[in-house]
Every structure is written in C-alpha cells, then in structure tokens.
Design a protein around this motif. Structure first.
Motif, PDB file in Angstrom:
ATOM      1  N   GLN A 191      -4.661   0.221  -3.709  1.00 16.01           N
ATOM      2  CA  GLN A 191      -5.539  -0.270  -4.765  1.00 16.01           C
ATOM      3  C   GLN A 191      -5.057  -1.628  -5.280  1.00 16.01           C
ATOM      4  O   GLN A 191      -5.848  -2.539  -5.505  1.00 16.01           O
ATOM      5  N   LEU A 192      -3.747  -1.753  -5.424  1.00 18.35           N
ATOM      6  CA  LEU A 192      -3.169  -3.036  -5.847  1.00 18.35           C
ATOM      7  C   LEU A 192      -3.550  -4.143  -4.872  1.00 18.35           C
ATOM      8  O   LEU A 192      -3.910  -5.250  -5.269  1.00 18.35           O
ATOM      9  N   ALA A 193      -3.437  -3.818  -3.586  1.00 10.90           N
ATOM     10  CA  ALA A 193      -3.776  -4.798  -2.551  1.00 10.90           C
ATOM     11  C   ALA A 193      -5.248  -5.181  -2.648  1.00 10.90           C
ATOM     12  O   ALA A 193      -5.600  -6.356  -2.575  1.00 10.90           O
ATOM     13  N   ARG A 194      -6.101  -4.182  -2.857  1.00  5.87           N
ATOM     14  CA  ARG A 194      -7.540  -4.448  -3.005  1.00  5.87           C
ATOM     15  C   ARG A 194      -7.828  -5.346  -4.193  1.00  5.87           C
ATOM     16  O   ARG A 194      -8.740  -6.154  -4.178  1.00  5.87           O
ATOM     17  N   ASP A 195      -7.020  -5.176  -5.250  1.00  8.75           N
ATOM     18  CA  ASP A 195      -7.195  -6.003  -6.453  1.00  8.75           C
ATOM     19  C   ASP A 195      -6.673  -7.428  -6.256  1.00  8.75           C
ATOM     20  O   ASP A 195      -6.754  -8.241  -7.169  1.00  8.75           O
ATOM     21  N   GLY A 196      -6.082  -7.688  -5.077  1.00  9.05           N
ATOM     22  CA  GLY A 196      -5.686  -9.061  -4.770  1.00  9.05           C
ATOM     23  C   GLY A 196      -4.231  -9.394  -5.050  1.00  9.05           C
ATOM     24  O   GLY A 196      -3.837 -10.564  -4.995  1.00  9.05           O
ATOM     25  N   MET A 197      -3.409  -8.377  -5.342  1.00  4.25           N
ATOM     26  CA  MET A 197      -1.994  -8.627  -5.606  1.00  4.25           C
ATOM     27  C   MET A 197      -1.301  -9.168  -4.359  1.00  4.25           C
ATOM     28  O   MET A 197      -1.548  -8.695  -3.248  1.00  4.25           O
ATOM     29  N   THR A 198      -0.446 -10.149  -4.545  1.00  4.46           N
ATOM     30  CA  THR A 198       0.417 -10.652  -3.479  1.00  4.46           C
ATOM     31  C   THR A 198       1.553  -9.643  -3.292  1.00  4.46           C
ATOM     32  O   THR A 198       2.224  -9.283  -4.252  1.00  4.46           O
ATOM     33  N   MET A 199       1.744  -9.169  -2.053  1.00  6.49           N
ATOM     34  CA  MET A 199       2.714  -8.097  -1.837  1.00  6.49           C
ATOM     35  C   MET A 199       3.564  -8.324  -0.592  1.00  6.49           C
ATOM     36  O   MET A 199       3.053  -8.686   0.456  1.00  6.49           O
ATOM     37  N   MET A 200       4.872  -8.074  -0.758  1.00  2.00           N
ATOM     38  CA  MET A 200       5.807  -8.001   0.368  1.00  2.00           C
ATOM     39  C   MET A 200       6.318  -6.570   0.389  1.00  2.00           C
ATOM     40  O   MET A 200       6.912  -6.112  -0.581  1.00  2.00           O
ATOM     41  N   VAL A 201       6.050  -5.871   1.491  1.00  2.00           N
ATOM     42  CA  VAL A 201       6.323  -4.439   1.534  1.00  2.00           C
ATOM     43  C   VAL A 201       7.215  -4.111   2.734  1.00  2.00           C
ATOM     44  O   VAL A 201       6.767  -4.211   3.876  1.00  2.00           O
ATOM     45  N   VAL A 202       8.465  -3.746   2.467  1.00  2.00           N
ATOM     46  CA  VAL A 202       9.322  -3.214   3.520  1.00  2.00           C
ATOM     47  C   VAL A 202       8.988  -1.739   3.644  1.00  2.00           C
ATOM     48  O   VAL A 202       9.059  -0.995   2.655  1.00  2.00           O
ATOM     49  N   THR A 203       8.571  -1.324   4.823  1.00  2.00           N
ATOM     50  CA  THR A 203       8.091   0.055   4.949  1.00  2.00           C
ATOM     51  C   THR A 203       8.254   0.597   6.360  1.00  2.00           C
ATOM     52  O   THR A 203       8.307  -0.163   7.339  1.00  2.00           O
ATOM     53  N   HIS A 204       8.365   1.920   6.424  1.00  2.00           N
ATOM     54  CA  HIS A 204       8.297   2.601   7.713  1.00  2.00           C
ATOM     55  C   HIS A 204       6.939   3.275   7.892  1.00  2.00           C
ATOM     56  O   HIS A 204       6.731   4.001   8.865  1.00  2.00           O
ATOM     57  N   GLU A 205       6.034   3.041   6.927  1.00  2.00           N
ATOM     58  CA  GLU A 205       4.710   3.663   7.000  1.00  2.00           C
ATOM     59  C   GLU A 205       3.792   2.780   7.850  1.00  2.00           C
ATOM     60  O   GLU A 205       3.144   1.857   7.359  1.00  2.00           O
ATOM     61  N   MET A 206       3.746   3.059   9.136  1.00  2.00           N
ATOM     62  CA  MET A 206       2.988   2.203  10.046  1.00  2.00           C
ATOM     63  C   MET A 206       1.485   2.289   9.781  1.00  2.00           C
ATOM     64  O   MET A 206       0.756   1.320   9.973  1.00  2.00           O
ATOM     65  N   GLY A 207       1.024   3.452   9.307  1.00  2.00           N
ATOM     66  CA  GLY A 207      -0.394   3.594   8.969  1.00  2.00           C
ATOM     67  C   GLY A 207      -0.768   2.647   7.841  1.00  2.00           C
ATOM     68  O   GLY A 207      -1.817   1.989   7.883  1.00  2.00           O
ATOM     69  N   PHE A 208       0.096   2.559   6.847  1.00  4.31           N
ATOM     70  CA  PHE A 208      -0.132   1.651   5.724  1.00  4.31           C
ATOM     71  C   PHE A 208      -0.120   0.202   6.215  1.00  4.31           C
ATOM     72  O   PHE A 208      -1.003  -0.595   5.871  1.00  4.31           O
TER      73      PHE A 208
END
Ligand code: ADP
Ligand code: MG
Length: 250
Positions: A191-208
């Motif tokens: 939802q944050l991403a949809r709202d246009g937030m700039t994001m750097m995400v270290v993740t193992h969630e490949m689906g995300f």
C-alpha cells in the motif's frame, strides 16, 4: 509501481562505495540509486553486504570511501548535518525495536516530540493517522509484548511513517516473523508503494520483489552483480551467480 519523478534528483545515489570492517572488505565499489517514487528490492545471499549498504545510506555505518547523495545532499561530506538527513529517512529493521514498556501511541509519539518538536496533541493525531494506515487503530493503547510479531512490525512501520519521511528503508522486515504473519506486513508495504513512497527493500520475499519492485538489485560478495526489471532479473537472470542464488530461493 508508477515512479513519479518530480525533482529529477535521485532520492538516493551511491557512487563507488567501499566499506571495510578491519581488513574485511564488505562493499567493493557499489554503484546504486533509487529514484523518487521508486521501489528497489535488494536481494542476495547472506553476507553479501545488503545490510551494510542500507546502513551506509543513513550513516549508521561510515563508508570507507565513495559518495552517498540523499536528495541532492552529500552525506559523506563532513559538513552535512546527519540528524537533518536522517529525519527524512524512515528505517524498518528485522527486529522491531519498540519500547516494550510504552504503549503503541507513546512508541509513535516519542520521536515526533523529541526530533520533530511536535506538541503532544499533534503527535497523537499523526500517530492515529499512521496506525489507521497499518490497520492497527484498535491497538493504540496496547503494549508491544501484547502484540504479535506482525503487529509489532506494522507498529514499527507506523512509527517510521510518523516522522513524515521522504523515503523508507526496509532491512528484511519479515524475516523474523512466523510465516502466517508475513502477508499482513507485506500488504502494508504494498500500500505504501502504491501511495508513491520511495522504498529500498532488502528482502528474501521474491513474490513481493516481483509484484511491487520497480527494480531488483542482486548483490553478491560486496558488488552489484545484476540489476533490472523484476521480470528480467528474477525471470531471466544473466549471471551465473544470480541463477545459482535464485535456484535456491525460488
Ligand atoms: P547481508 O545483509 O547481505 O547478510 P551484511 O551487510 O550484514 O550482509 O554483512 C556483510 C559482511 O560484513 C559479513 O561478513 C559481516 O560479518 C560483516 N559485517 C557486517 N557488519 C559488521 C560489523 N559491524 N563489524 C564487523 N563486520 C561486520
Ligand atoms: Mg542483512
């Protein structure tokens, strides 16, 4: 997500970043950027330097050499007021780091009152708004130990948002959670991403990464090995090291 570039200046720009701990060179010349409104997912094996890169971006770690520019301000310059820069960067870690003896609202108002000099009433209003955003309005009076890990992480996200950051950095925000709690946290991030937030995400969630990322950056051994659109990097990786990593996690 749709990248809305307003200023033309990248939110984060990292040039030739090196970081050593003693004689262990952990980052070996990283070039990396995040545009305004962009969601960049950083993936790679454990020990590849993902957290160190993220921690350099808000100067929790001091780079050994190289340049990091945040919204046009060189944060490797000794003259730069780091506290000022940090108020524009929200951080969310694997461990939520909430104050267990303070209720959720107090956890959200404390930094606002200290660092943003907000009056209590205003800070509470902002806290309410952000608790609603993460779907936890009814937990305003609860104490962190009464909440599930997923709820605590959503509180941590609301706390970061309450500082009105221009960008959010996430370091494996769902890695400490029981599997059934991961989805709620990822939904908040979507939802944050949809709202246009700039994001750097270290993740193992490949689906995300595939669904939400505008770009995926694969790191290994302290370098960026490959980056591009999620469907390219995850679906058709060009480098053997990327292929090997993905064959283990997908
Ligand atoms: P990742 O997040 O990709 O798993 P990290 O950035 O946490 O990788 O770690 C990369 C390397 O840096 C590891 O070998 C780790 O031991 C080392 N490292 C990270 N932080 C420190 C530190 N504060 N002191 C010494 N070594 C560190
Ligand atoms: Mg890490």
């Amino acid at each position: 997500m749709a990248a809305t570039k307003e200023t033309g200046v990248p939110a984060i720009e990292v040039r030739n970043l090196h970081k050593s701990f003693g004689d262990n060179e952990v980052l070996k010349g990283i070039d990396f950027h995040v545009d305004e409104g962009e969601v960049v997912c950083v993936i790679g094996p454990s020990g590849s330097g993902k957290s160190t890169l993220l921690r350099c971006v808000n100067r929790l770690e001091e780079p050994t050499s190289g340049t990091i520019v945040v919204e046009g301000v060189d944060i490797t310059d000794k003259e730069t007021d780091l506290d000022q820069v940090r108020t524009r960067i929200g951080m969310v870690f694997q461990q939520f780091n909430l104050f267990p003896h303070l209720n959720v609202t107090r956890n959200l108002t404390l930094a606002q009152m200290r660092a943003k000099k907000r009056k209590k009433a205003e800070a509470i209003e902002v806290a309410k708004r952000n608790l609603a955003k993460v779907g936890l309005s009814e937990k305003a009076e609860a104490f962190p130990p009464q909440l599930s890990g997923g709820q605590q992480q959503r509180v941590a996200i609301a706390r970061a948002l309450s500082m009105d950051p221009d960008m959010m950095l996430f370091d494996e925000p769902t890695s400490a959670l029981d599997p059934e709690l991961v989805g709620d946290v990822l939904d908040v991030m979507k939802q944050l991403a949809r709202d246009g937030m700039t994001m750097m995400v270290v993740t193992h969630e490949m689906g995300f990464a595939r669904e939400v990322g505008d770009r995926v950056v694969f790191m290994d051994g302290g370098v960026v090995v490959e980056q591009g659109k999620p469907e390219d990097v995850l679906g058709n990786p060009q480098h053997a090291r990327t292929q090997e990593f993905l064959s283990k996690v997908l």
